[in-house]
Design a protein around this motif. Structure first.
Motif, PDB file in Angstrom:
ATOM      1  N   UNK A 173      -3.807  12.533  11.614  1.00  0.00           N
ATOM      2  CA  UNK A 173      -2.827  11.782  10.902  1.00  0.00           C
ATOM      3  C   UNK A 173      -1.582  12.534  10.819  1.00  0.00           C
ATOM      4  N   UNK A 174      -0.503  11.877  10.325  1.00  0.00           N
ATOM      5  CA  UNK A 174       0.620  12.645  10.002  1.00  0.00           C
ATOM      6  C   UNK A 174       0.992  12.112   8.368  1.00  0.00           C
ATOM      7  N   UNK A 175       1.500  13.183   7.821  1.00  0.00           N
ATOM      8  CA  UNK A 175       1.724  13.128   6.511  1.00  0.00           C
ATOM      9  C   UNK A 175       3.291  13.860   6.325  1.00  0.00           C
ATOM     10  N   UNK A 176       3.721  13.389   4.950  1.00  0.00           N
ATOM     11  CA  UNK A 176       5.164  13.912   4.689  1.00  0.00           C
ATOM     12  C   UNK A 176       5.312  14.382   3.475  1.00  0.00           C
ATOM     13  N   UNK A 177       6.344  15.200   3.004  1.00  0.00           N
ATOM     14  CA  UNK A 177       6.396  15.627   1.737  1.00  0.00           C
ATOM     15  C   UNK A 177       7.882  15.968   1.644  1.00  0.00           C
ATOM     16  N   UNK A 178       8.553  15.190   0.574  1.00  0.00           N
ATOM     17  CA  UNK A 178      10.107  15.202   0.357  1.00  0.00           C
ATOM     18  C   UNK A 178       9.986  16.206  -0.540  1.00  0.00           C
ATOM     19  N   UNK A 179      11.316  17.014  -0.963  1.00  0.00           N
ATOM     20  CA  UNK A 179      11.420  18.086  -1.984  1.00  0.00           C
ATOM     21  C   UNK A 179      11.065  17.437  -3.500  1.00  0.00           C
ATOM     22  N   UNK A 180      10.346  18.253  -4.191  1.00  0.00           N
ATOM     23  CA  UNK A 180       9.980  17.484  -5.385  1.00  0.00           C
ATOM     24  C   UNK A 180       9.190  16.345  -5.359  1.00  0.00           C
ATOM     25  N   UNK A 181       8.558  16.259  -4.443  1.00  0.00           N
ATOM     26  CA  UNK A 181       7.425  14.771  -4.390  1.00  0.00           C
ATOM     27  C   UNK A 181       6.161  15.216  -3.700  1.00  0.00           C
ATOM     28  N   UNK A 182       5.076  14.472  -3.908  1.00  0.00           N
ATOM     29  CA  UNK A 182       3.752  14.911  -3.504  1.00  0.00           C
ATOM     30  C   UNK A 182       3.792  14.562  -1.817  1.00  0.00           C
ATOM     31  N   UNK A 183       2.711  15.050  -1.168  1.00  0.00           N
ATOM     32  CA  UNK A 183       2.633  14.700   0.087  1.00  0.00           C
ATOM     33  C   UNK A 183       1.778  13.566   0.301  1.00  0.00           C
ATOM     34  N   UNK A 184       2.435  12.491   1.049  1.00  0.00           N
ATOM     35  CA  UNK A 184       1.924  11.188   1.289  1.00  0.00           C
ATOM     36  C   UNK A 184       1.636  10.984   2.705  1.00  0.00           C
ATOM     37  N   UNK A 185       0.823   9.897   2.814  1.00  0.00           N
ATOM     38  CA  UNK A 185       0.323   9.539   4.200  1.00  0.00           C
ATOM     39  C   UNK A 185       1.509   8.812   4.909  1.00  0.00           C
ATOM     40  N   UNK A 186       1.398   9.244   6.193  1.00  0.00           N
ATOM     41  CA  UNK A 186       2.379   8.252   7.021  1.00  0.00           C
ATOM     42  C   UNK A 186       1.976   7.428   8.068  1.00  0.00           C
ATOM     43  N   UNK A 187       1.038   8.013   8.882  1.00  0.00           N
ATOM     44  CA  UNK A 187       0.213   7.026   9.879  1.00  0.00           C
ATOM     45  C   UNK A 187      -1.011   7.968  10.380  1.00  0.00           C
ATOM     46  N   UNK A 188      -1.878   7.386  10.799  1.00  0.00           N
ATOM     47  CA  UNK A 188      -3.333   7.866  11.269  1.00  0.00           C
ATOM     48  C   UNK A 188      -3.757   7.219  12.353  1.00  0.00           C
ATOM     49  N   UNK A 189      -4.637   7.884  13.281  1.00  0.00           N
ATOM     50  CA  UNK A 189      -5.093   7.279  14.559  1.00  0.00           C
ATOM     51  C   UNK A 189      -6.434   7.460  14.788  1.00  0.00           C
ATOM     52  N   UNK A 190      -7.268   6.811  15.473  1.00  0.00           N
ATOM     53  CA  UNK A 190      -8.608   7.001  15.435  1.00  0.00           C
ATOM     54  C   UNK A 190      -8.981   8.058  16.530  1.00  0.00           C
TER      55      UNK A 190
END
Length: 118
Positions: free
Chosen positions: A35-52
């Motif tokens: 999976x790919x996740x991202x975290x912007x400054x001051x924000x929580x890490x969130x999901x972006x994309x996933x692959x089986x």
């Protein structure tokens, strides 16, 4: 165990493209969902994309659908995130992760910064 190293981040203008790569160590890469996740400054890490594990199933957060594509090459132990039509709100540190069981992520890379200028 698996070790993950991301690359490909950088500074790009809005509307541009980047391709992130995540290289995994070990010989059992194909046994992990990725999976790919991202975290912007001051924000929580969130999901972006996933692959089986086989690469036949992919999942995306709504905000990137149609713009981002996740893929993997099990022969190269690498997962990719192709990001097109980038927007300033895509600016974040991007992390790849590996899941040995389902999509419960156990292993994380160190992150790569993506900055999109307006």
């Amino acid at each position: 165990q698996v070790q993950l190293v991301e690359s490909g981040g950088g500074l790009v203008q809005a509307g541009g493209s980047l391709r992130l790569s995540c290289a995994a160590s070990g010989r059992t890469f194909s046994s992990y969902a990725m999976g790919w996740f991202r975290q912007a400054p001051g924000k929580e890490r969130v999901s972006v994309a996933h692959i089986s594990r086989s690469g036949t199933m992919t999942f995306y957060v709504d905000s990137v659908k149609g713009r981002f594509t996740i893929s993997r090459d099990n022969a190269k132990n690498t997962v990719y995130l192709q990001m097109n039509s980038l927007k300033p709100e895509d600016t974040a540190a991007y992390y790849c992760a590996a899941a040995a069981d389902g999509y419960i992520y156990d292993y994380w890379g160190q992150g790569t910064q993506v900055t999109v200028s307006s």
